[in-house]
Design a protein around this motif. Sequence first.
Motif, PDB file in Angstrom:
ATOM      1  N   GLU A 158       0.600  11.194   1.792  1.00 50.92           N
ATOM      2  CA  GLU A 158       0.983  12.281   2.458  1.00 50.92           C
ATOM      3  C   GLU A 158       2.359  12.020   3.067  1.00 50.92           C
ATOM      4  OE1 GLU A 158      -2.103  12.053   5.429  1.00 50.92           O
ATOM      5  OE2 GLU A 158      -3.532  12.640   4.104  1.00 50.92           O
ATOM      6  N   GLU A 159       2.903  10.808   3.492  1.00 51.29           N
ATOM      7  CA  GLU A 159       4.084  10.943   4.208  1.00 51.29           C
ATOM      8  C   GLU A 159       5.165  10.125   3.032  1.00 51.29           C
ATOM      9  OE1 GLU A 159       6.604   8.106   7.579  1.00 51.29           O
ATOM     10  OE2 GLU A 159       4.401   7.695   7.130  1.00 51.29           O
ATOM     11  N   TYR A 160       6.507  11.191   2.975  1.00 53.06           N
ATOM     12  CA  TYR A 160       7.549  10.640   2.055  1.00 53.06           C
ATOM     13  C   TYR A 160       8.339   9.639   2.721  1.00 53.06           C
ATOM     14  CZ  TYR A 160      11.809  11.150  -0.222  1.00 53.06           C
ATOM     15  OH  TYR A 160      13.293  10.988  -0.994  1.00 53.06           O
ATOM     16  N   MET A 161       8.420   8.512   1.834  1.00 54.19           N
ATOM     17  CA  MET A 161       9.061   7.319   2.587  1.00 54.19           C
ATOM     18  C   MET A 161      10.735   7.159   2.151  1.00 54.19           C
ATOM     19  SD  MET A 161       5.807   4.812   2.920  1.00 54.19           S
ATOM     20  CE  MET A 161       6.922   3.707   3.852  1.00 54.19           C
ATOM     21  N   GLY A 162      10.998   8.074   1.220  1.00 54.54           N
ATOM     22  CA  GLY A 162      12.393   7.929   0.666  1.00 54.54           C
ATOM     23  C   GLY A 162      12.496   7.687  -0.749  1.00 54.54           C
ATOM     24  N   ARG A 163      13.324   7.094  -1.524  1.00 53.03           N
ATOM     25  CA  ARG A 163      13.610   6.932  -2.684  1.00 53.03           C
ATOM     26  C   ARG A 163      14.248   5.223  -2.784  1.00 53.03           C
ATOM     27  NH1 ARG A 163      16.701  12.387  -4.254  1.00 53.03           N
ATOM     28  NH2 ARG A 163      14.867  13.267  -5.359  1.00 53.03           N
ATOM     29  N   LEU A 167       0.819  -1.255   0.001  1.00 47.77           N
ATOM     30  CA  LEU A 167       0.079   0.034   0.060  1.00 47.77           C
ATOM     31  C   LEU A 167       0.821   1.182   0.076  1.00 47.77           C
ATOM     32  CD1 LEU A 167      -2.835  -0.967   2.461  1.00 47.77           C
ATOM     33  CD2 LEU A 167      -2.783  -1.406  -0.029  1.00 47.77           C
ATOM     34  N   VAL A 168       1.881   1.200  -0.753  1.00 45.81           N
ATOM     35  CA  VAL A 168       2.725   2.255  -0.801  1.00 45.81           C
ATOM     36  C   VAL A 168       2.745   2.516  -2.340  1.00 45.81           C
ATOM     37  CG1 VAL A 168       5.399   3.061  -1.024  1.00 45.81           C
ATOM     38  CG2 VAL A 168       4.499   1.482   1.025  1.00 45.81           C
ATOM     39  N   PHE A 169       2.817   4.124  -2.583  1.00 44.87           N
ATOM     40  CA  PHE A 169       2.897   4.654  -4.067  1.00 44.87           C
ATOM     41  C   PHE A 169       4.389   4.659  -4.455  1.00 44.87           C
ATOM     42  CE2 PHE A 169      -1.328   6.365  -2.788  1.00 44.87           C
ATOM     43  CZ  PHE A 169      -2.207   5.750  -3.587  1.00 44.87           C
ATOM     44  N   ALA A 170       4.552   4.009  -5.611  1.00 39.33           N
ATOM     45  CA  ALA A 170       6.254   4.130  -6.119  1.00 39.33           C
ATOM     46  C   ALA A 170       5.980   4.838  -7.364  1.00 39.33           C
ATOM     47  CB  ALA A 170       6.728   2.781  -6.272  1.00 39.33           C
ATOM     48  N   LEU A 175      16.626   3.711 -12.470  1.00 36.10           N
ATOM     49  CA  LEU A 175      15.435   4.023 -12.379  1.00 36.10           C
ATOM     50  C   LEU A 175      15.234   4.605 -10.975  1.00 36.10           C
ATOM     51  CD1 LEU A 175      15.254   1.482 -14.523  1.00 36.10           C
ATOM     52  CD2 LEU A 175      12.977   2.367 -14.508  1.00 36.10           C
ATOM     53  N   ILE A 176      14.754   5.746 -10.542  1.00 39.67           N
ATOM     54  CA  ILE A 176      14.603   6.182  -9.309  1.00 39.67           C
ATOM     55  C   ILE A 176      13.032   6.537  -9.098  1.00 39.67           C
ATOM     56  CG2 ILE A 176      15.159   8.126  -7.587  1.00 39.67           C
ATOM     57  CD1 ILE A 176      17.615   8.713  -9.476  1.00 39.67           C
ATOM     58  N   PHE A 177      12.756   5.860  -7.878  1.00 43.51           N
ATOM     59  CA  PHE A 177      11.151   6.012  -7.614  1.00 43.51           C
ATOM     60  C   PHE A 177      11.014   6.599  -6.284  1.00 43.51           C
ATOM     61  CE2 PHE A 177      11.632   2.418 -10.235  1.00 43.51           C
ATOM     62  CZ  PHE A 177      10.390   2.406 -11.140  1.00 43.51           C
ATOM     63  N   ASN A 178      10.105   7.699  -6.253  1.00 42.26           N
ATOM     64  CA  ASN A 178       9.857   8.306  -4.774  1.00 42.26           C
ATOM     65  C   ASN A 178       8.816   7.255  -4.345  1.00 42.26           C
ATOM     66  OD1 ASN A 178      11.104  10.575  -4.787  1.00 42.26           O
ATOM     67  ND2 ASN A 178       9.864  11.612  -6.071  1.00 42.26           N
ATOM     68  N   LEU A 179       8.917   7.102  -3.107  1.00 47.04           N
ATOM     69  CA  LEU A 179       7.877   6.325  -2.395  1.00 47.04           C
ATOM     70  C   LEU A 179       7.205   7.167  -1.267  1.00 47.04           C
ATOM     71  CD1 LEU A 179      10.208   3.441  -1.440  1.00 47.04           C
ATOM     72  CD2 LEU A 179       8.968   3.759  -3.487  1.00 47.04           C
ATOM     73  N   LYS A 180       5.771   7.016  -1.316  1.00 45.79           N
ATOM     74  CA  LYS A 180       4.919   7.649  -0.428  1.00 45.79           C
ATOM     75  C   LYS A 180       4.001   6.518   0.142  1.00 45.79           C
ATOM     76  CE  LYS A 180       5.436  12.173  -2.471  1.00 45.79           C
ATOM     77  NZ  LYS A 180       4.626  13.159  -3.200  1.00 45.79           N
ATOM     78  N   ASP A 181       3.422   7.057   1.383  1.00 46.33           N
ATOM     79  CA  ASP A 181       2.397   6.221   2.029  1.00 46.33           C
ATOM     80  C   ASP A 181       1.128   6.133   1.005  1.00 46.33           C
ATOM     81  OD1 ASP A 181       1.341   8.418   2.396  1.00 46.33           O
ATOM     82  OD2 ASP A 181       0.903   8.317   4.837  1.00 46.33           O
ATOM     83  N   ARG A 182       0.189   5.269   1.472  1.00 48.49           N
ATOM     84  CA  ARG A 182      -0.993   4.921   0.643  1.00 48.49           C
ATOM     85  C   ARG A 182      -1.808   6.242   0.467  1.00 48.49           C
ATOM     86  NH1 ARG A 182      -4.673   1.225   4.416  1.00 48.49           N
ATOM     87  NH2 ARG A 182      -4.468   2.572   6.426  1.00 48.49           N
TER      88      ARG A 182
END
Length: 171
Positions: A151-156, A26-29, A141-148
Amino acid sequence: MDPLIDEKFILTVSQVLPEHFQKSLLVFAEREAYGPSKNEGLCFENCTLVEFVGDINGKVYLALDGYTKLKLLPKIAKAFQIDPTSRAHSASIMMEFANQIAGKLITEMRLGRYEIDILPPENLNHKLVPISLEHFRQYILIFNLKDRRGEEYMGRLYLILLLEKFPTPKN
């Protein structure tokens, strides 16, 4: 040899990785950037290598910095129903997760009629890994990760793809 194989791999990774993150964690990449690279090596706090062989030979490195690993590890452990506080399990949890992503990538490539198998994952945490630009084409390939909720940035997450320039002839 397929002249568009590099593009096919990049497009497939760009589809498979975000789908896997969304379904399993449930993380957006979101793909932030991609392109060819000329790095002669890599070193990350968390790095897993999965090699593939067959019609196309290459390597996939799934790499995270410490911040991203700390944010992702509990979510991945929960998905595997493993205690994330057990230090002994953290490397194997991350390796299995990388193996799943590589497996999905290879499955998609097989649907494109490429015969490819993956080898067991290898833990390269905190290791300097040389890359032969003479033998491999390299893409990052670099992906930004955010919570579902986004709202919360989870890193790269960094995915480094190496494709063999001159395939080894089959016997």
